[in-house]
Design a protein around this motif. Structure first.
Motif, PDB file in Angstrom:
ATOM      1  N   ARG A   1      21.753  33.838  20.568  1.00 24.51           N
ATOM      2  CA  ARG A   1      22.170  34.293  21.893  1.00 24.51           C
ATOM      3  C   ARG A   1      22.634  35.738  21.778  1.00 24.51           C
ATOM      4  N   PRO A   2      21.872  36.678  22.332  1.00 25.85           N
ATOM      5  CA  PRO A   2      22.272  38.086  22.253  1.00 25.85           C
ATOM      6  C   PRO A   2      23.542  38.325  23.052  1.00 25.85           C
ATOM      7  N   ALA A   3      24.226  39.386  22.731  1.00 32.45           N
ATOM      8  CA  ALA A   3      25.473  39.702  23.432  1.00 32.45           C
ATOM      9  C   ALA A   3      25.223  40.027  24.899  1.00 32.45           C
ATOM     10  N   LEU A   4      26.137  39.607  25.739  1.00 31.45           N
ATOM     11  CA  LEU A   4      26.155  40.045  27.136  1.00 31.45           C
ATOM     12  C   LEU A   4      26.998  41.309  27.153  1.00 31.45           C
ATOM     13  N   GLU A   5      26.351  42.427  27.350  1.00 29.21           N
ATOM     14  CA  GLU A   5      27.034  43.718  27.280  1.00 29.21           C
ATOM     15  C   GLU A   5      27.270  44.289  28.676  1.00 29.21           C
ATOM     16  N   PRO A   6      28.260  45.160  28.820  1.00 26.22           N
ATOM     17  CA  PRO A   6      28.540  45.783  30.123  1.00 26.22           C
ATOM     18  C   PRO A   6      27.528  46.873  30.447  1.00 26.22           C
ATOM     19  N   THR A   7      26.286  46.461  30.672  1.00 23.62           N
ATOM     20  CA  THR A   7      25.219  47.406  30.990  1.00 23.62           C
ATOM     21  C   THR A   7      25.471  48.036  32.360  1.00 23.62           C
ATOM     22  N   PRO A   8      24.807  49.138  32.677  1.00 22.53           N
ATOM     23  CA  PRO A   8      24.996  49.759  33.998  1.00 22.53           C
ATOM     24  C   PRO A   8      24.738  48.807  35.153  1.00 22.53           C
ATOM     25  N   ARG A   9      23.685  47.985  35.062  1.00 20.82           N
ATOM     26  CA  ARG A   9      23.408  47.073  36.175  1.00 20.82           C
ATOM     27  C   ARG A   9      24.446  45.958  36.244  1.00 20.82           C
TER      28      ARG A   9
END
Length: 394
Positions: A305-313
């Motif tokens: 499970r890849p990290a849920l990152e605070p991406t721009p969207r």
């Protein structure tokens, strides 16, 4: 959603007022879900709760489709019957499996004491499932039509890694304008989960050579000795400043005390905050080499499970939620969750906001509980989010 509904968006206070008026119905529905025990490990136990959810969605003019499972209890997918073609979609994502075995209700009954609701799965995440149904009911009752069509996907294997449902979520996410994950909020303060650690599982098996430990130990090669060196290397990968945790959770091996161990094994849990760290740690684990003569390593596993990152969207979706919350006098906070969810997957493809579910405490613990009043507020917030225009239009 009914044909002929309006695009008028009422003030958040009106929506919250309506939902507070459904408190009794909300509790009744939540109780129905909680009294149907649904452990991940028992696929047959998933059928009754899915039947309840299916019926509720059909009453809302949704077309539920059962996706059969092989090792899991299957998944439930639903979209509105009156949806117009080429309309953008938004995904309501949840799971109806729990960590609690059959029979838990006998020792951990469903109870309501004032504002507090207790019972197995009420926090993680049958409260969130109830929010989905009541947000959609609110939209229907107030004769509203979301510009972005809600789609529902509820799986039965999230608590054990979404092994079967993962591929369906991967297919759905790229088609969605945004995803709302109804996992419980973070702690009693109700923080939304705008970041989650990526999760990996690795198995390190050491092959050695057996020999009599007293007569001719020099003819053997101890797999346990080699594993002790490997464990030290694994723990050295921990980096608290970067949020990297590497934990050897279980070990086993050997035959008898008087035999040089021909095999040993360690199962390793890895948590990371970024994709870069995921790649770095995964590479480091697979690069481990045996140093004890006569032994060899076999390494399996990955960051599943890849990290849920605070991406721009993702951050844009968080800002919208925070702004909408002000309409119902709700001050939102955000936080990092150490555990993973299906939001980790959807975040790789589209804007994702996690932790929109129940406000409470005690996930996977015997004191599991929620605040019904705060959870109704979250149902109102979810309703407001569902009525927002497409994310890219902002």
């Amino acid at each position: 959603m009914r044909a002929g509904g309006t695009n008028r968006r009422p003030h958040g206070g009106e929506i919250l007022h309506y939902l507070r008026g459904t408190r009794g119905e909300f509790l009744t529905f939540l109780e129905r879900l909680a009294r149907v025990e649904s452990p991940s490990s028992d696929p047959e136990s998933q059928q009754p709760i899915r039947a309840i959810l299916r019926e509720a969605l059909e009453e809302l003019d949704y077309d539920p489709i059962l996706v059969p499972g092989h090792s899991s209890g299957g998944q439930l997918y639903a979209r509105g019957r009156a949806r117009e073609r080429h309309t953008p979609s938004q995904l309501l994502l949840g799971h109806h499996d729990t960590v609690w075995p059959l029979g838990t209700l006998a020792d951990m009954p469903f109870t309501v004491e004032g504002d507090t609701v207790k019972g197995p799965g009420v926090y993680d995440m049958k409260g969130g499932l109830t929010q989905i149904i009541f947000a959609l009911r609110t939209i229907r009752a107030l004769d509203l039509t979301p510009v972005v069509a809600p789609v529902v996907f509820i799986n039965s294997d999230e608590e054990i890694g979404s092994g079967e449902s993962h591929r369906y979520i991967q297919r759905l996410a790229p088609r969605m304008n945004r995803v709302f994950v109804l996992e419980p909020s973070l702690g009693p303060s109700g923080k939304l989960k705008t970041a989650r650690k990526g999760v990996g599982r690795f198995t390190v098996t050491v092959k050695g050579k057996a020999a009599h430990a007293g007569l001719d130990p020099e003819l053997g090669a101890s797999a346990i000795l080699e594993l002790s060196h490997v464990i030290q290397e694994l723990f050295a990968l921990n980096d608290s400043e970067r949020g990297v945790t590497v934990n050897v959770g279980t070990i086993d091996g050997g035959m008898r005390p008087n035999v040089v161990a021909p095999q040993s094994r360690a199962v390793v849990d890895v948590r990371v905050i970024t994709r870069d760290d995921a790649a770095r740690v995964e590479e480091a684990i697979h690069a481990l080499r045996a140093t004890t003569p006569g032994t060899e390593l076999q390494i399996e596993g990955r960051i599943g499970r890849p990290a849920l990152e605070p991406t721009p969207r993702n951050h844009a979706l968080w800002r919208i939620a925070r702004s909408l919350a002000e309409e119902i006098d709700l001050e939102l906070e955000q936080g990092l969750a150490g555990g993973g969810s299906d939001g980790n997957t959807t975040s790789q493809f589209t804007a994702t906001l996690d932790g929109l579910g129940a406000v409470g405490n005690g996930a996977h613990a015997h004191h599991e509980c929620i605040s019904i009043d705060k959870t109704l507020e979250r149902a109102a917030l979810l309703t407001l989010l569902l009525l927002e225009p497409p994310l890219e239009a902002r």
